[in-house]
Design an enzyme around this catalytic site. Structure first.
Site, PDB file in Angstrom:
ATOM      1  CE  LYS A  55     -21.956 -24.440 -27.534  1.00 37.57           C
ATOM      2  NZ  LYS A  55     -21.766 -23.173 -27.196  1.00 37.57           N
ATOM      3  CG  ASN A  56     -20.379 -21.572 -30.780  1.00 36.69           C
ATOM      4  OD1 ASN A  56     -21.289 -21.860 -29.780  1.00 36.69           O
ATOM      5  ND2 ASN A  56     -19.190 -21.832 -30.667  1.00 36.69           N
TER       6      ASN A  56
ATOM      7  CB  CYS B  73     -17.552 -18.263 -17.778  1.00 39.45           C
ATOM      8  SG  CYS B  73     -17.436 -19.414 -19.203  1.00 39.45           S
TER       9      CYS B  73
ATOM     10  NE  ARG C 284     -17.479 -17.049 -22.952  1.00 37.41           N
ATOM     11  CZ  ARG C 284     -17.638 -18.122 -23.268  1.00 37.41           C
ATOM     12  NH1 ARG C 284     -18.282 -19.071 -22.653  1.00 37.41           N
ATOM     13  NH2 ARG C 284     -17.959 -18.332 -24.538  1.00 37.41           N
TER      14      ARG C 284
ATOM     15  CG  ASP D 215     -15.279 -23.651 -28.748  1.00 32.94           C
ATOM     16  OD1 ASP D 215     -14.531 -23.153 -27.938  1.00 32.94           O
ATOM     17  OD2 ASP D 215     -16.353 -23.314 -29.334  1.00 32.94           O
TER      18      ASP D 215
ATOM     19  NE  ARG E  52     -23.626 -24.628 -21.768  1.00 31.50           N
ATOM     20  CZ  ARG E  52     -22.108 -24.213 -22.085  1.00 31.50           C
ATOM     21  NH1 ARG E  52     -21.303 -24.512 -21.524  1.00 31.50           N
ATOM     22  NH2 ARG E  52     -22.026 -23.335 -23.167  1.00 31.50           N
TER      23      ARG E  52
END
Ligand code: UD1
Length: 418
Positions: free
Chosen positions: A22-23, A116, A121, A306, A398
């Site tokens: 994803k990132n 967030c 953030r 994460d 997500r």
């Protein structure tokens, strides 16, 4: 509202293939705007954040969607430089489009990206990087307005190796006149992937993966590029944590060991048996695992923030006490009250959590409040006695394309309730 019903206490056994990161795909989607041509992205994950990025690209005038399992973006006719609040609200990391919009149009308006769940953030480092390349930027009522007639290569020294700010700087630098040097750049594998994409469209990018990145900009880019996105190291870490919580074994395909060393070190210290061969990783867990002592999250190559929530969930049933210091985001233990409902003994003081391993968690109704916190609840539910019902699945989606399918393939008893 979808929910996941997981019956825990069952040893896992199975095989899954890890999806694209994803990132990595999100900044590459933003960068596809500057090429002015066609980008095909292979191995892209079907995540809601990816769909939100595609919607942003379409709003800007690009053709963007899926074609034969790949992402297809044609940015030739892009014509708008504003991302409305309705879209930035869906994907908070939409600030990643800032450098690309400036590069393509010389101006950008990003409407109120919003706060967030993980903390404030802020975007100050992004804005400083844009200014260093000649942009003028101001913020009004949360909206960011930026303009930059001709971006000029320059010297950027980041006060912190922010992943997103490094990416924004690289993207704008790719179309700037001259050479840009980014000091104290983030070193995450996803940065190297973005560099590979920028090189494929024709920019000169050197040193990605180190703290010093040099970008040599150009005006015209290659108009047809195929890029294969790297595997998702956080998804891999999450499913490994599932095995640690439930016991059993799993084989993960499409894993890059080099991207996961700090995580593998922790799983090994907990007593998991891990073998790697090429892009395959096998994990086996027999009996109760033990605490690895302490974990400190840090920028790559340190332990990734994460992976902290899912690993923490697996630690709740380990022998011994673990201290976790979260150094990247200030509000990353939102899942702790939910773990406590399940019988976990986790005490949080600011950015420090102390987890005293308990014999067994018990199934509960719990709610995911953010993406990785939601992943932590899946891990905990697999290791818990009885049934757990996880709501807030939209957060999990997500970052995990098909959590139900993956857990089933690993032998878990799981049901998606619509
Ligand atoms: C990216 C990842 C996210 C991961 C994080 C850290 C994406 C889409 N997201 O987020 O999953 O958890 O890296 O590995 O790639 N900061 C500032 N000012 C700024 C920018 C950041 O103070 O202008 C702070 C943040 O609030 C945070 C820290 O720096 O405390 C790290 O943020 P950063 O590395 O920028 O993370 P993201 O790029 O947002």
């Amino acid at each position: 509202m979808q929910e996941l019903l997981i019956t825990g206490g069952r040893r896992l056994s199975g095989e899954i293939t890890i999806g694209g990161a994803k990132n990595a795909v999100l900044p590459i989607l933003a960068a596809s705007l500057i090429s002015g041509g066609v980008t095909i992205i292979e191995n892209a994950p079907r995540l809601t954040d990816v769909e939100s990025s595609l919607e942003i690209l379409r709003t800007l005038g690009c053709e963007a969607g899926w074609s034969q399992g790949n992402l297809y973006i044609d940015s030739k006719n892009a014509s708008r430089c504003r991302i409305p609040a309705s879209l930035t609200g869906k994907m908070r990391s939409s600030v990643i489009f800032l450098g690309a919009l400036l590069a393509r149009f010389g101006s950008a308006v990003i409407s109120a990206p919003g706060g967030c769940e993980l903390g404030a953030r802020p975007v100050d480092i992004h804005l400083r990087a844009m200014k260093a390349l000649g942009a003028s930027v101001y913020e009004l009522a949360g909206d960011i307005y930026a303009a930059c007639e001709t971006p000029q290569g320059g010297f950027i020294s980041l006060p912190f190796p922010s992943v997103g700010a490094t990416e924004n700087a690289m993207i704008l630098a790719a179309s700037a006149k001259g050479v840009t040097v980014i000091k104290n750049a983030a070193r995450e594998p996803e940065i190297r992937d973005l560099a590979d994409y920028l090189r494929a469209i024709g920019a000169g990018v050197y040193g990605a993966g180190t703290s010093n990145i040099t970008v040599s900009g150009r005006e015209n880019f290659n108009k047809e590029v195929v890029h294969r996105v790297i595997p998702d190291r956080i998804e891999a870490a999450t499913y490994m944590a599932c095995v640690c919580a439930a016991g059993g074994s799993a084989s993960l395909k499409g894993v890059r060991e080099d991207d996961m060393r700090s995580v593998l070190e922790v799983f090994r210290a907990m007593g998991a048996e891990i073998k790697t061969s090429g892009d395959e990783l096998a994990i086996a867990v027999n009996g109760r695992l033990r605490s690895p002592g302490s974990i400190i999250t840090a920028p790559f190559p340190g332990f990734p923030t994460d992976a902290q929530p899912p690993v923490c969930a697996a630690l709740s049933t380990c022998v011994g006490t673990t201290e976790i210091a979260e150094t990247i985001f200030e509000n990353r233990f939102s899942y702790a009250p939910e773990l406590r409902k399940m019988g976990g003994n986790i005490k949080v003081t600011g950015t420090l959590a102390v987890i005293q391993g308990v014999e067994m968690l018990s199934g509960e109704r719990v709610c995911a409040r953010d993406l990785r916190g939601g992943a932590a609840l899946m891990v905990a539910a697999l290791g818990a006695e009885g049934k757990s019902r996880i709501s807030g699945l939209e957060h999990i989606k997500r970052g995990y394309a098909d959590p139900e399918g993956a857990l089933k393939a690993l032998g878990a008893e799981v049901l998606l309730i619509q």
